[in-house]
Every structure is written in structure tokens, then in C-alpha cells.
Design a protein around this motif. Structure first.
Motif, PDB file in Angstrom:
ATOM      1  N   ALA A 138       0.861  -1.249   0.007  1.00  0.00           N
ATOM      2  CA  ALA A 138       0.136   0.124  -0.049  1.00  0.00           C
ATOM      3  C   ALA A 138       0.820   1.286  -0.009  1.00  0.00           C
ATOM      4  O   ALA A 138       2.083   1.248   0.133  1.00  0.00           O
ATOM      5  CB  ALA A 138      -0.951   0.027   1.368  1.00  0.00           C
ATOM      6  N   GLY A 156       0.705  -3.419   4.296  1.00  0.00           N
ATOM      7  CA  GLY A 156      -0.483  -2.242   4.595  1.00  0.00           C
ATOM      8  C   GLY A 156       0.176  -0.731   4.402  1.00  0.00           C
ATOM      9  O   GLY A 156       1.577  -0.610   4.285  1.00  0.00           O
ATOM     10  N   GLN A 157      -0.656   0.121   4.539  1.00  0.00           N
ATOM     11  CA  GLN A 157      -0.199   1.565   4.347  1.00  0.00           C
ATOM     12  C   GLN A 157       0.856   2.174   5.444  1.00  0.00           C
ATOM     13  O   GLN A 157       0.581   1.431   6.620  1.00  0.00           O
ATOM     14  CB  GLN A 157      -1.226   2.532   4.449  1.00  0.00           C
ATOM     15  CG  GLN A 157      -1.114   3.995   3.999  1.00  0.00           C
ATOM     16  CD  GLN A 157      -2.249   4.881   4.179  1.00  0.00           C
ATOM     17  OE1 GLN A 157      -3.348   4.256   3.678  1.00  0.00           O
ATOM     18  NE2 GLN A 157      -1.975   6.211   4.311  1.00  0.00           N
ATOM     19  N   ASN A 158       1.737   2.799   5.192  1.00  0.00           N
ATOM     20  CA  ASN A 158       2.909   3.274   6.408  1.00  0.00           C
ATOM     21  C   ASN A 158       3.553   2.360   6.961  1.00  0.00           C
ATOM     22  O   ASN A 158       3.999   2.475   8.034  1.00  0.00           O
ATOM     23  CB  ASN A 158       2.074   4.401   7.182  1.00  0.00           C
ATOM     24  CG  ASN A 158       1.714   5.681   6.640  1.00  0.00           C
ATOM     25  OD1 ASN A 158       0.615   5.880   6.023  1.00  0.00           O
ATOM     26  ND2 ASN A 158       2.742   6.778   6.312  1.00  0.00           N
ATOM     27  N   VAL A 159       3.687   0.963   6.505  1.00  0.00           N
ATOM     28  CA  VAL A 159       4.413   0.012   7.056  1.00  0.00           C
ATOM     29  C   VAL A 159       5.968   0.307   7.071  1.00  0.00           C
ATOM     30  O   VAL A 159       6.450   0.574   6.018  1.00  0.00           O
ATOM     31  CB  VAL A 159       3.926  -1.160   6.525  1.00  0.00           C
ATOM     32  CG1 VAL A 159       5.138  -2.518   6.775  1.00  0.00           C
ATOM     33  CG2 VAL A 159       2.583  -1.687   7.090  1.00  0.00           C
ATOM     34  N   GLU A 175      -1.515  -1.875   8.585  1.00  0.00           N
ATOM     35  CA  GLU A 175      -0.932  -0.601   8.280  1.00  0.00           C
ATOM     36  C   GLU A 175      -0.332  -0.105   9.600  1.00  0.00           C
ATOM     37  O   GLU A 175      -0.654  -0.493  10.887  1.00  0.00           O
ATOM     38  CB  GLU A 175      -2.075   0.535   8.020  1.00  0.00           C
ATOM     39  CG  GLU A 175      -3.388   0.498   8.938  1.00  0.00           C
ATOM     40  CD  GLU A 175      -4.733   1.307   8.452  1.00  0.00           C
ATOM     41  OE1 GLU A 175      -5.317   1.766   9.264  1.00  0.00           O
ATOM     42  OE2 GLU A 175      -4.552   1.631   7.351  1.00  0.00           O
ATOM     43  N   GLU A 193      -2.628  -4.111  12.398  1.00  0.00           N
ATOM     44  CA  GLU A 193      -2.197  -3.038  12.227  1.00  0.00           C
ATOM     45  C   GLU A 193      -1.563  -2.269  13.886  1.00  0.00           C
ATOM     46  O   GLU A 193      -2.025  -2.664  14.668  1.00  0.00           O
ATOM     47  CB  GLU A 193      -3.348  -2.009  11.797  1.00  0.00           C
ATOM     48  CG  GLU A 193      -4.525  -1.951  12.979  1.00  0.00           C
ATOM     49  CD  GLU A 193      -5.328  -2.847  12.703  1.00  0.00           C
ATOM     50  OE1 GLU A 193      -6.544  -2.813  13.373  1.00  0.00           O
ATOM     51  OE2 GLU A 193      -5.099  -3.855  11.996  1.00  0.00           O
TER      52      GLU A 193
END
Length: 281
Positions: A138, A156-159, A175, A193
Motif C-alpha cells: 500500500a 499495509g499503508q505506512n508499514v 497498516e 495494524e
């Protein structure tokens, strides 16, 4: 004289800067203001967005897509059909989107229909990283120097995946999770997350340690649930469930499921106390 080889069917705008000894294949499409360093090779059908900068001796595989304003360092290889988002950065000597090749005795078998690697926007990939095909990232993923991420993972996002981290196949990472330097994330595990994994953590997925056919059916990595924190040098045994907001103290051996919002400590780990309220998400 630059000694470039550019196919007649390639689209190369006047704003493109092409270094010497570049090869641009059939039906390649370059955007405006693209910069190619010395010795770049662009395979047939590759698409390179506006403002992309390629360092020296970068290889872009057949039908790969490079998003706008992405910068790629020297001697990096982008494998065929890889899709990279916009505003990304890749350091030198990295391999992005390579196909896996397993040993004859591995639990992972080669698959001819492996989908391409797909990377979202705003990514950062360090030097000498190896990212396999079949994994989706992401937006705003960060992968440190020398990290390895295998196939069929979901990031995920911002991992954040730190330097020297290994993420094995069929793993899902939620994330805003952070995995710090040198940790080993085994195959077939799930990390939810906002998890924090400190340096040098080891996770495992095989109670039979490579013996007997039974292991193929029972192989399973740990599950680390939302907001859990795992201290440096800890070891998580196969199939354990680390409950939400668990705090695993440094050096612990987690051999059984934990209780939500509790601190565990020791070898093997035992329940110690509640996580302070001010530390909870």
C-alpha cells in the motif's frame, strides 16, 4: 556520439535526457522530463512516467510501469511487469519484483502464474533490498537497506520494514506497523495494524523443524494482533497468538497465547502485570 540503441516504436519526448549506452526497447513509452543515466536498459513495453530519474545501469523489465517522479538508484533491476507507484525512491543495487525459486525440499513451491509486484505511491526502498513478485504494498511503504520481502505478502499503508529484516512468503502486515532492524518474520503469519516489533525478534512456524510430511499440513506462523509490542530479541513459537496490546518484554520466549493488555516476561514468558492505561492506543 552516445552509442544508444532506441527502437523506432519507442516514445521518447524531446525533454528526455538519455545518457550514453542506453537501450530502449520496442513500444517503450517515456514521459516528459525523464532522465536516464549511463547504460540503462528498458525492456519492450515498459512505461516510465513524467519526471522519473534512473541512475546508471538501471534495468527496467518488459512491460514494467514506473510511476511519475520516482527515482531509482544505480545498478537496480526492476523485473518484468512490476508496477511501481508515484513519488517513490529506490536505492542502488536493489532487485524489485524478482520471481521466487524454491529448493526441492522447501514447503514453498514454484508457481509459473505468480502475479507481479505492485507498489503504492510515496514508497521508499533502501539499497540492496530484494522484493519478490506476488506481493502488494500500500501507499508510503518503507523498506530498509538489505531487507528481503518474499512472495504472496500483503503490506499495509505506512508499514516500516527495517534494515536487514526478512519477511517470508504468505505473510500479511497491517497498516502503521513497524518492524525494526534484523527481525525475522516467518512465512504464514499475520501481523495486524499498529504493531511494534523491536530489533532481532525471531518468529517460527514449524514445530517439526523440517522433519516428517506432517509439517506441511500444520505449518503456521504466529498471529500478532492490533497494537501489540514485541521487545528486542524475543522468540515467538509456531501458531501462538499475541493478543491486542500485549507487551512482550525483551528476550521473552512466547510459547502460548497471551492475554489482551498484559505484560509478559521471561523464558518461557509468563504474565507479569497489566499494561499501563497511558500506553494503550
Amino acid at each position: 556520439m552516445n552509442h544508444n540503441l532506441i527502437a523506432h516504436s519507442a516514445t521518447v519526448p524531446l525533454t528526455t535526457t538519455v545518457g550514453p549506452f542506453c537501450v530502449i526497447g520496442e513500444n517503450v513509452v517515456l514521459g516528459e522530463n525523464v532522465i536516464l543515466g549511463v547504460g540503462c536498459v528498458l525492456g519492450d513495453g515498459a512505461k516510465v512516467g513524467d519526471g522519473v530519474e534512473l541512475g546508471n545501469y538501471v534495468s527496467i523489465g518488459r512491460c514494467a510501469v514506473i510511476g511519475q517522479r520516482t527515482r531509482i538508484g544505480d545498478h537496480t533491476t526492476i523485473y518484468p511487469q512490476t508496477i511501481l507507484g508515484e513519488d517513490g525512491f529506490i536505492g542502488s543495487n536493489s532487485s524489485i519484483g524478482r520471481l521466487p525459486k524454491a529448493s526441492a525440499t522447501s514447503t514453498v513451491k514454484a508457481q509459473a502464474d505468480m502475479p507481479s509486484l505492485q507498489m503504492g505511491n510515496g514508497f521508499t526502498i533502501g539499497c540492496s533490498a530484494v522484493l519478490y513478485a506476488g506481493t502488494n504494498y500500500a501507499d508510503k511503504a518503507f523498506v530498509g537497506d538489505g531487507a528481503v520481502v518474499r512472495e504472496k505478502c500483503s503490506i499495509g499503508q505506512n508499514v516500516v520494514i527495517g534494515s536487514g529484516v526478512v519477511v517470508e512468503n504468505n505473510t500479511k502486515i497491517g497498516e502503521f506497523t513497524k518492524i525494526q532492524t534484523g527481525s525475522y518474520i516467518t512465512a504464514y503469519m499475520e501481523i495486524e495494524e499498529r504493531v511494534f516489533i523491536a530489533p532481532m525478534v525471531t518468529t517460527t512456524n514449524d514445530n517439526y523443524m523440517g522433519r516428517t510430511e506432517k509439517r506441511f499440513k500444520e505449518i503456521k506462523g504466529p498471529t500478532i494482533q492490533r497494537g501489540a509490542r514485541v521487545g528486542g530479541g524475543s522468540i515467538l513459537l509456531p501458531g501462538v497468538k499475541v493478543a491486542p496490546e500485549t507487551f512482550v518484554a525483551a528476550g521473552a520466549l512466547v510459547s502460548k497465547d497471551t492475554t489482551e493488555k498484559r505484560v509478559i516476561k521471561g523464558f518461557p514468558a509468563k504474565d507479569l502485570r497489566a499494561v499501563p492505561e497511558e500506553e494503550l492506543l
